[in-house]
Write an enzyme that holds these catalytic residues in place. Structure first.
Site, PDB file in Angstrom:
ATOM      1  N   THR A 178       0.891  -1.163   0.000  1.00 42.60           N
ATOM      2  CA  THR A 178       0.000   0.000   0.000  1.00 42.60           C
ATOM      3  C   THR A 178       0.922   1.203   0.000  1.00 42.60           C
ATOM      4  OG1 THR A 178      -1.671  -1.151   1.308  1.00 42.60           O
ATOM      5  CG2 THR A 178      -1.720   1.230   1.425  1.00 42.60           C
ATOM      6  N   ASP A 209      -8.155  -2.119   4.967  1.00 48.30           N
ATOM      7  CA  ASP A 209      -8.092  -0.963   5.871  1.00 48.30           C
ATOM      8  C   ASP A 209      -7.881   0.363   5.122  1.00 48.30           C
ATOM      9  OD1 ASP A 209      -5.522  -1.839   5.115  1.00 48.30           O
ATOM     10  OD2 ASP A 209      -4.605  -1.049   6.928  1.00 48.30           O
TER      11      ASP A 209
HETATM   12  N1  ASP Z   1      -3.329  -2.863   3.826  1.00 47.42           N
HETATM   13  C1  ASP Z   1      -3.687  -3.385   2.548  1.00 47.42           C
HETATM   14  C2  ASP Z   1      -4.958  -4.144   2.657  1.00 47.42           C
HETATM   15  O1  ASP Z   1      -5.151  -4.862   3.603  1.00 47.42           O
HETATM   16  C3  ASP Z   1      -2.674  -4.247   1.881  1.00 47.42           C
HETATM   17  C4  ASP Z   1      -1.238  -4.112   2.266  1.00 47.42           C
HETATM   18  O2  ASP Z   1      -0.782  -3.064   2.653  1.00 47.42           O
HETATM   19  O3  ASP Z   1      -0.524  -5.107   2.157  1.00 47.42           O
HETATM   20  O4  ASP Z   1      -5.725  -4.085   1.729  1.00 47.42           O
END
Ligand code: ASP
Length: 320
Positions: A178, A209
């Site tokens: 992200t 999130d």
């Molecule tokens: N936080 C992101 C999600 O859960 C993915 C990630 O940062 O790996 O969609």
């Protein structure tokens, strides 16, 4: 001589480094924190080399890129977020439009796509050769592990085969990411932007999130900004971004707040890692990770920087 104005600065996660220039330039020209974080995030979204954000993001379970993004304004506490949006290159700008033009704070899937269309947001193909390759490997793996016949409705059969959870645990470690970008402008206003293609090969419709204010993104001029990367299911359970702001507001220093939030993640006793990026109203910055052996880093630029500065955060190990 001091002008009495706060210094303007921008920071971002590991994948934001070179893209901070765009936001820093906006801040140097007297632009707003909102414009700065949006500009830098847009560049990450359109970069095909980042397999976790925008173009080139890894597809969902059915081979389609579904993006989540959110934006929060620290002055007004206004927010805009979109989830599971398909076919638009810059979900962060759709989130911004939503924040500024609509009475809603979160739109998902078709609703978000209709809104983006009405607002004239840029539509486009998010797939790349690399993202196609990862998806093809996934399908082959599914066939081999679950013994599924190609003529069958293999997705349903794979789910029923109960290998999904085991496979998904492995996969979530391999493909995730992200971008978080935060800034303070010369007026002392803050903004925080988050954008992702989410957990690779997720179930269609899964929201992470990044689309959820309080979980993956929070920003309040009076205190600071906080955002997350990592397995969103964990930060959703703990409202990690909002909790970080709460810890800062109640007097924890920025490092202590980050440590507490990452310890809260360990306390969930679940699988997957979590990382956070935090800044406070005094201009301190910090990043932290729960992932063993992973160095936590973030990038920082202010209006005097020529290049992004790499800052080392902290690793918060699971208590024995
Ligand atoms: N936080 C992101 C999600 O859960 C993915 C990630 O940062 O790996 O969609």
């Amino acid at each position: 001589m001091s002008t009495g104005k706060p210094r303007a600065f921008i920071l971002g996660t590991r994948n934001a480094g070179e893209f901070l220039h765009a936001g820093a330039r906006i801040l140097s020209d007297g632009g707003t924190a909102l414009d700065a974080v949006e500009a830098s995030t847009r560049l990450v979204e359109s970069s095909p080399g980042d397999s976790s954000v925008g173009v080139g993001g890894i597809a969902n379970f059915l081979g389609v890129q579904e993006l989540d993004a959110s934006l929060m304004c620290g002055r007004t506490l206004r927010t805009g977020a979109v989830g599971a949006i398909k076919g638009f290159i810059h979900p962060i700008s759709v989130a911004r439009k939503l924040m500024e033009e609509a009475p809603h704070g979160l739109l998902v899937a078709e609703g978000a796509e209709n809104f983006a269309r009405v607002m004239g947001c840029e539509a486009g193909d998010l797939e790349t050769e690399e993202s196609k390759k990862v998806y093809t490997a996934f399908v082959q793996d599914a066939f081999e592990h679950a013994g599924i016949d190609e003529s069958q409705s293999w997705v349903l059969d794979y789910v029923r085969s109960q290998n999904l959870r085991e496979w998904y645990t492995r996969l979530a470690v391999e493909h995730h990411g992200t971008v978080n970008v935060q800034a303070m402008d010369a007026d002392g206003n803050m903004a925080c932007a988050v954008s992702t293609s989410g957990t690779a090969l997720k179930f269609p419709g899964r929201l992470g999130d990044s689309a959820i204010i309080g979980a993956g993104n929070y920003c309040d001029n009076r205190v600071g900004a906080a955002a997350c990367t990592g397995r969103g299911e964990l930060s959703i359970r703990n409202s990690t971004a909002r909790t970080l702001i709460h810890y800062l507001a109640e007097g924890s220093g920025i490092e202590a707040a980050a440590v507490r939030a990452m310890q809260d993640i360990h306390a969930l006793n679940s699988f997957g890692g979590m990382n956070c990026l935090v800044m406070d109203a005094a201009g301190n910055t910090m990043s932290a990770t729960t992932v063993t052996g992973r160095e936590s880093i973030h990038w920082y630029m202010d209006t005097t920087s020529n290049e992004p500065e790499k800052r080392i955060g902290i690793n918060v190990p699971k208590p024995q």
